[in-house]
Design a protein around this motif. Sequence first.
Motif, PDB file in Angstrom:
ATOM      1  N   ILE A   1     -74.682  38.275 -68.418  1.00 37.63           N
ATOM      2  CA  ILE A   1     -74.491  37.410 -68.559  1.00 37.63           C
ATOM      3  C   ILE A   1     -73.157  36.520 -68.381  1.00 37.63           C
ATOM      4  O   ILE A   1     -72.500  35.636 -67.975  1.00 37.63           O
ATOM      5  CB  ILE A   1     -74.858  37.078 -70.515  1.00 37.63           C
TER       6      ILE A   1
ATOM      7  N   ASN B   1     -71.776  34.771 -65.232  1.00 39.52           N
ATOM      8  CA  ASN B   1     -72.583  33.938 -65.218  1.00 39.52           C
ATOM      9  C   ASN B   1     -71.520  32.116 -65.168  1.00 39.52           C
ATOM     10  O   ASN B   1     -70.416  32.326 -65.708  1.00 39.52           O
ATOM     11  CB  ASN B   1     -73.496  33.379 -66.343  1.00 39.52           C
ATOM     12  N   GLU B   2     -71.616  31.902 -63.774  1.00 45.65           N
ATOM     13  CA  GLU B   2     -70.296  30.626 -64.341  1.00 45.65           C
ATOM     14  C   GLU B   2     -70.580  29.697 -65.130  1.00 45.65           C
ATOM     15  O   GLU B   2     -69.511  29.047 -65.124  1.00 45.65           O
ATOM     16  CB  GLU B   2     -71.013  29.829 -63.144  1.00 45.65           C
ATOM     17  N   GLU B   3     -71.647  29.844 -66.158  1.00 44.49           N
ATOM     18  CA  GLU B   3     -71.643  28.835 -67.535  1.00 44.49           C
ATOM     19  C   GLU B   3     -70.379  29.554 -67.508  1.00 44.49           C
ATOM     20  O   GLU B   3     -69.963  28.014 -69.119  1.00 44.49           O
ATOM     21  CB  GLU B   3     -72.712  28.988 -68.278  1.00 44.49           C
TER      22      GLU B   3
END
Length: 277
Positions: free
Chosen positions: A82, A85-87
């Motif tokens: 997780i 993730n670029e988020e």
Amino acid sequence: MARGLGKAKKGRGKSEHTHKHKKSFPVIVENLINEVDIVLEILDARFIEKSRHYDLEKKMKNSKKVLIHVLNKADLVNTNEIVKNEEFDSFKIYLFFSVKKRRGVRTLKDLIKIEAKKLGKEVTNVGIVGYPNTGKSSIINLLTGKSSAKTSPEAGYTKGIQKIKLSTNLYLIDTPGVIPMSEKHSHKKDHSEKHSQIGAITWDKTKNPGMVVHYLMKDNWGLLEKYYKIKVKDADSEMLIEKLGEKLNYKLKGNEVDEKRTAKKILKDWQEGKIKT
């Protein structure tokens, strides 16, 4: 704090309900942002993007308040994957948390105290917000060490604001689970499906469980196959429901599979965290 939030009762872990629940939930949250110093946004680690309140985060940024992202249900995901993730680039302060495994309690408590100390205020108020059923009240109870906030598997169980003492001059403000206005009054299928996936609408109140299972299959085909020990082709949710209904003997008159009951069973297992990513 504004008078509308009331005063916390004396004694650690005590709380007091106010009457602000008479207002619409988004108004409650907007007022809360103005009245607190730190906000914990509780997210579902399985559906980070879908459980974020982007409008709320924007208001927090504009108000220059401290925002901490708490990724609950982290026991159901691979956290190492997780974080790639670029988020996560947009998360200034975050931590993984698990109510079920009681992980992250000390880290979160220390983090709150560190951020509160930086503010240098005599009294610091910490608002807790998120979609229904993301675990806000359970997190409060773990932080205080007592059953300070009422909990229930039913989404939206918390009805009003609760002000709870965490430690000397540090208070937690619990709010009802909030669905953004743009989604709350929307009849779009993708909104209702999202709410069912993240548990904002509980499995027993989902109007189209078969469609929700369809979208779960698109992103979690292998997980559902593995959990139910059923092989299907091309992420075919109808085939999964049919085979599982046969396996569980969920039948209607005429010996047909009760597809709605079977789909709700899948959704129930998903929302209760039995199917791990």
